[in-house]
Design an enzyme around this catalytic site. Structure first.
Site, PDB file in Angstrom:
ATOM      1  N   GLY A  38      41.844  45.532  40.548  1.00 32.64           N
ATOM      2  CA  GLY A  38      42.835  44.705  39.863  1.00 32.64           C
ATOM      3  C   GLY A  38      42.105  43.520  39.247  1.00 32.64           C
ATOM      4  N   ASP A  39      42.884  42.576  38.735  1.00 35.92           N
ATOM      5  CA  ASP A  39      42.338  41.371  38.125  1.00 35.92           C
ATOM      6  C   ASP A  39      41.264  41.696  37.065  1.00 35.92           C
ATOM      7  OD1 ASP A  39      44.035  40.372  40.024  1.00 35.92           O
ATOM      8  OD2 ASP A  39      42.679  38.855  40.786  1.00 35.92           O
ATOM      9  N   HIS A  40      40.003  41.372  37.349  1.00 39.66           N
ATOM     10  CA  HIS A  40      38.971  41.603  36.333  1.00 39.66           C
ATOM     11  C   HIS A  40      38.338  42.984  36.507  1.00 39.66           C
ATOM     12  CE1 HIS A  40      39.468  37.264  36.193  1.00 39.66           C
ATOM     13  NE2 HIS A  40      38.874  37.273  35.026  1.00 39.66           N
TER      14      HIS A  40
END
Lengths: 719, 719
Positions: free
Chosen positions: A313-315
């Protein structure tokens, strides 16, 4: 307590929770502690004989560096609002509708080189001498044709990390400064980040697991003026760009980059778009480069005898675990959030790591742990969906995230997760790492993305419910807990040949989306491959608008195979004499009404070999068709429910001509499911419903047991 | 009895109904008698001092001629079922699925010249050397590519007239021989038919009105193996072809004819298809030729001092009354079936004839006059819809058709039509041929067909209810009884300029149909013309999928004008924050729920100038938008109902910025309507509901009366 009944569990903690963390560690037999965004690992816990995870941000949490190197702040391609000209000049305010605390127009790199002004009424790009950007007003002024619509595609710096911004808004963090971003792909920052990681590893000898959150490029997430979410695409590459990267891409790809490859008419290459060749090239290029650089960071971590774990997730853009280059990174583990069975399989199916960990819901954040919230209900729903998927493809570990304090103070919540943790360990104890029985054939989900988006098909944002998709995601969610080997295949793969192990191909989605396939259905190689496959005995299941693409007198291009087409208005003059006959193998267990969700309307049976199992007025919702030696099944929609799991299971066995195999391991009640582990001789029957259920257990086709199951019960038996 | 209260009424009769006909003539004050298909005019009635109508068939009812001239039997282009090849040869049985008593393959004219075999997987035409027709088996055998789909377009003779076949099936005529057809356009038959008409006129001096049913080409109507309707298109040209005609067409058009121009991928140029240039050319050519030849027959009738009346239906292809050449025919009258307000306006709006006549429903056929049938209810419903349209655009006469015996024997039916006839005469008495007040601006319905299909927009078959269209036809039905001048305009006309009298443009239909407009919306001239029109103060109303065509980041190409777009899956990642505000001029009279029918889902408000008046979950169903000096209104669907008439009326006055004008003549109750005749000083208030209603009458903006209306009442007042 059984020896197995410990470990495999990660708990969050914080500086104000030392005593409580120790108490809960003992109670739940946790073997790892973690910090989170907004919390810190207390020193007092470092000697607790558990693994210590540390969240590590490669691209933020260092504003000093970002401010010193503004040209290496991360960038995103944005598109202005489309504006209609009313005269021969038009001014477009670029940041209209965006939050200026999150994004700032990039004036460092030449606009004329990197931006694009497009007449959306004709689709033509404006020559760069016909527009100018004025930094003072923030406007592009252009030579317009009256009543044509124009957009400006431009680069902006990400001056507030989107996840930090989201967390700040959700938790109402007032005092913490906005975390700027920096782009690890760029030379100065890359060098700096590597050194910083080394230094950090040296300074943090107590950390066992470096939990990267994540590597370099954030999925697309922008906010509007009112700090509300404006655009979110969990798979989005729009924020993975910079002139530095794009110049490399041009060399690699051998053609000139265009902003339109990224902004995509304003759809930003949503996974629902049939991906362009250029976007697929860009994904490939980014995955190659990101995996190379990620490996360098992982190697640093390993050189300090620490494990490297990636948060899914995120980056995570460029590190997609089912991409071709992921295994090269050399990670020890992946951890991700489990929203349901589908998102669980996204993690547990990952190859190329030593172990996987699922962060169960709810996250201990105040958006759920608040008056009117129902964290216990969420935990139960989450576990019912996760459990059936774990039985098919187990995670190695589970964990929780957020503020432990919130969980601890919610009456009954800790008791609830104690049950979850216990059942999770039972699964490992009974299965001993062996695989559950699966049907002796493979099932393929056919779409434009294939295995790159394994268990990610038909979804918008990680595990979120959307009215437009739940009737399709239901199919994938049902499959996540079924005794079936599921592959995700592309049209290109279909054209090269269908594996002899594959007995059923499934196509699910709205017309013209990447999930249905759009213009791929005009490709004679695609339709011929599938027709031949079914004619020779294969099965085809379509949901929604399968094979849809208006062309040469058909809307569903596999109308002949499916035995249905959709009325698009052009054939209303053709009479349809559709009649229902519910008597069919697929519906044998089904008593109540069937939920087709927001399924497509105006489906009519076509040809002479169909049987309609369910109708909506004069139109159809569930149709089977014989095609040569093969069979097809059409559903107008199929949201997730225990009953729909059963209907789909039966439809798959029917389409595969494997009805006889179905009762090898089987339970009669549609709210129950069974998983068999032939190597350990153990069998699990689960009740997927929060009420008691009676069910008959079949083994090798024979009725063996009559079981009375408690609500949500998982019962283990030997056979 | 008032002098006016007689006449204007035609009754059907039959040989066994002499006494009854006379009695009913007196009772209803009828002034004309007619025969029908299946009935005959009794000699005993010829001296009743009424006009005598005789149904005249130009193309059938003479099997001797047809059998003697088989090559001049009428022809139709058919398309075979699409068949999927499984090997390198494929045989297609042409008549599969057709009724062989209706149609017979034409082997007289060269198949290689006039047929077409198409690979529908690639869209390519097979070279003629790659296929052969075998008359014995009735099959085309072709060289195929495995798993490609093929069709054969071929010519067939119409060996049973479709309407005669329909009437035979409906009335279970067992003994009457199938009536063959013959093509009056062909030389031998043309000469014969003219002579025959002369002879007939000579032999029937008692006939006053020759009621042509109709001229030369039947609308498309085919039956399947089980004698069920297979395909019906009231506007269809498929049965207006023959090599004789097509060779003339090629000379006129200057290009080679292709069967595909007619079979159109199997959609047979349904009016829902955006018409191709070639099909529009063919329509033009046929209308020129048909009107020329029809004039010759009309001239013959006139030469015998008889009137020529055309039935609007059956063989009406080429004579469409709103076509450019209709007036040239020189008809005295048109008669047509009135199914509702729309079909009434189809007749009453016709120019170029002396009078119009509407055949009210129900038709005295045993499909309605049977146990379980409700002829009185049908008569009432029909009259409620017809009456409001007559008040706007009166027919000159009404009549009935079928077997008088059935009507006479149904208790209460004659009393019901007595009321209808009486109200019809009251309208003429009070209006004295003057026009009702209409708003001081015009309203345009924009689609691909324009005035050629005036009051025929969005319809499949004359007045029949279809689930797919009722939410759109409702708009036209509402308009048929409104105080508005309605024009039907094409995209080509829009591009040439919008009349200054036009204040509101309406676009209604499903995406990609001729009614919505399809690719016309990619035409910059079209979108710019409408944007400019609205920007300068015009109104635009869209229903369903107006201006829809996926292109350059928009689905509704007038998204900016409408303030809405439709979510097609590509922009689910874009957040929508739609909120409802019902407080608006359009809804001022509306108390209950609004019926949007089978309206489109997934409509979201767009831009910054909208107001959402009705929502379905997070999506919208009724939205207004400000655009420059102009306004737009969007409805997801609008079936006919008295309440929806009111909503549309208010929407139109709102869009036109003419709110103040609306109450010039107005009634408060939505179930009531008012028509004002300024020249006679009379005003009619009608109750469109079969229950009593209270309503306030406004004249020149002021409340003048409070009226208690009986069910279905029409009340006349002076002002």
């Amino acid at each position: 307590m059984n020896e197995e009944n410990k470990g495999r569990l990660t708990l969050p903690t914080d500086v104000d929770m030392v005593e409580e963390t120790i108490r809960l560690k003992e109670l739940l037999q946790a073997d790892a502690f973690r910090d989170c965004d907004g919390t810190q690992m207390p020193k007092e816990l470092l000697n607790q004989n558990v693994k210590i995870y540390a969240t590590y941000y490669t691209t933020r949490n260092d504003n000093a560096w970002a401010m010193k190197n503004p040209e290496e702040i991360q960038q995103e391609y944005l598109i202005s609002d489309p504006i209609t000209a009313r005269s021969n000049t038009l001014s477009i305010k670029l940041m209209q509708g965006f939050h200026t605390e999150q994004l700032k127009v990039n004036t460092i790199d030449s606009p004329k080189r990197w931006w694009e002004v497009i007449d959306r009424t004709t689709g033509k790009v404006l020559p760069s001498e016909q527009w100018e950007y004025d930094a003072a007003s923030g406007e592009v002024t252009l030579q317009s044709i009256p009543y044509h619509v124009y957009t400006v595609s431009f680069l902006a710096f990400l001056i507030w990390d989107p996840v930090h911004m989201y967390n700040s808004i959700t938790n109402d963090w007032k005092s913490s400064p906005h975390q700027l971003t920096y782009d690890v792909r760029q030379p100065k920052t890359q060098k700096y980040v590597k050194e910083k990681l080394k230094k950090w590893c040296e300074e943090n000898p107590h950390v066992d697991v470096v939990r990267f959150t994540t590597f370099f490029h954030q999925f697309t997430l922008t906010f509007d003026k009112q700090k509300r979410e404006k655009y979110v695409e969990w798979f989005g590459y729009s924020a993975s760009v910079s002139p530095y990267i794009l110049e490399q891409f041009e060399k690699w790809a051998g053609y000139t980059f265009r902003p339109e490859f990224i902004v995509d008419q304003g759809y930003h290459n949503s996974t629902f778009r049939v991906p362009s060749k250029e976007f697929l090239d860009f994904i490939e290029f980014q995955q190659i480069e990101v995996s190379k650089l990620a490996k360098e960071l992982v190697d640093i971590v390993h050189s300090y005898n620490k494990e490297a774990m990636m948060f899914l997730g995120d980056h995570w853009i460029g590190t997609e675990p089912f991409g071709k280059y992921f295994a090269n990174i050399g990670l020890d583990a992946v951890v991700g959030s489990v929203g349901d069975g589908v998102t669980l399989r996204m993690i547990s199916d990952i190859q190329g790591v030593t172990y996987t960990e699922g962060r169960l819901l709810p996250y201990f954040f105040p958006d759920v742990f608040k008056e009117g919230g129902d964290p216990i209900g969420e935990a139960k729903d989450n576990w019912i969906k996760a459990r059936r998927a774990i039985l098919r493809s187990p995670l190695d570990r589970i964990g929780y995230g957020g503020y432990l304090k919130l969980a601890k103070e919610w009456p009954g919540f800790i008791e609830e997760i104690q049950k979850v943790v216990d059942e999770f360990r039972q699964i490992h104890e009974n299965t001993q790492g062996t695989k559950a029985y699966t049907a002796p054939f493979k099932v393929g989900i056919l779409n434009c993305w294939g295995n790159l988006r394994r268990w990610m098909a038909n979804q918008v944002h990680h595990a979120l419910w959307y009215r437009e998709i739940y009737s399709y995601v239901g199919v994938i969610e049902c499959l996540s807990g079924m005794p079936l080997d599921v592959e995700f295949i592309t049209f290109e793969e279909i054209k090269k040949g269908i594996s002899p192990e594959m007995k059923v191909i499934i196509n699910v989605g709205d017309a013209y989306t990447s999930w249905s396939g759009g213009d791929n259905w005009k490709d004679e190689k695609v339709v011929c491959a599938i027709r031949q496959f079914v004619d020779n005995g294969g099965g085809f299941i379509g949901v929604g608008e399968p094979s849809a693409c208006q062309y040469e007198g058909q809307f569903f291009q596999l109308r002949d195979v499916l035995g249905v087409d959709r009325e698009m208005g052009f054939s209303i003059s053709t009479d349809k004499y559709n009649e229902m006959d519910k008597n069919h193998f697929i519906l044998e267990d089904i008593v109540g009404e069937i939920n087709f969700g927001e399924g497509k309307s105006r489906i009519y049976a076509y040809g002479e070999n169909y049987q309609i199992l369910n109708m909506d007025g004069k139109y159809s919702r569930l149709v089977v068709n014989e095609y040569g030696k093969g069979r097809s099944v059409y559903f107008s929609g199929l949201p997730y429910s225990p009953q729909n799991c059963r209907i789909l299971l039966r439809a798959i066995y029917y389409a595969a001509h494997e009805e006889k195999e179905m009762k090898k391991f089987y339970v009669s009640n549609v709210d129950t499911e069974v998983s068999a582990y032939e190597k350990t001789g153990r069998i699990a029957v689960i009740n997927n419903c929060n009420a008691p259920r009676q069910t008959e257990l079949y083994i090798h086709g024979e009725r063996k047991e009559y079981l009375s199951m408690c609500p949500m019960e998982m019962r283990w038996l030997s056979f």
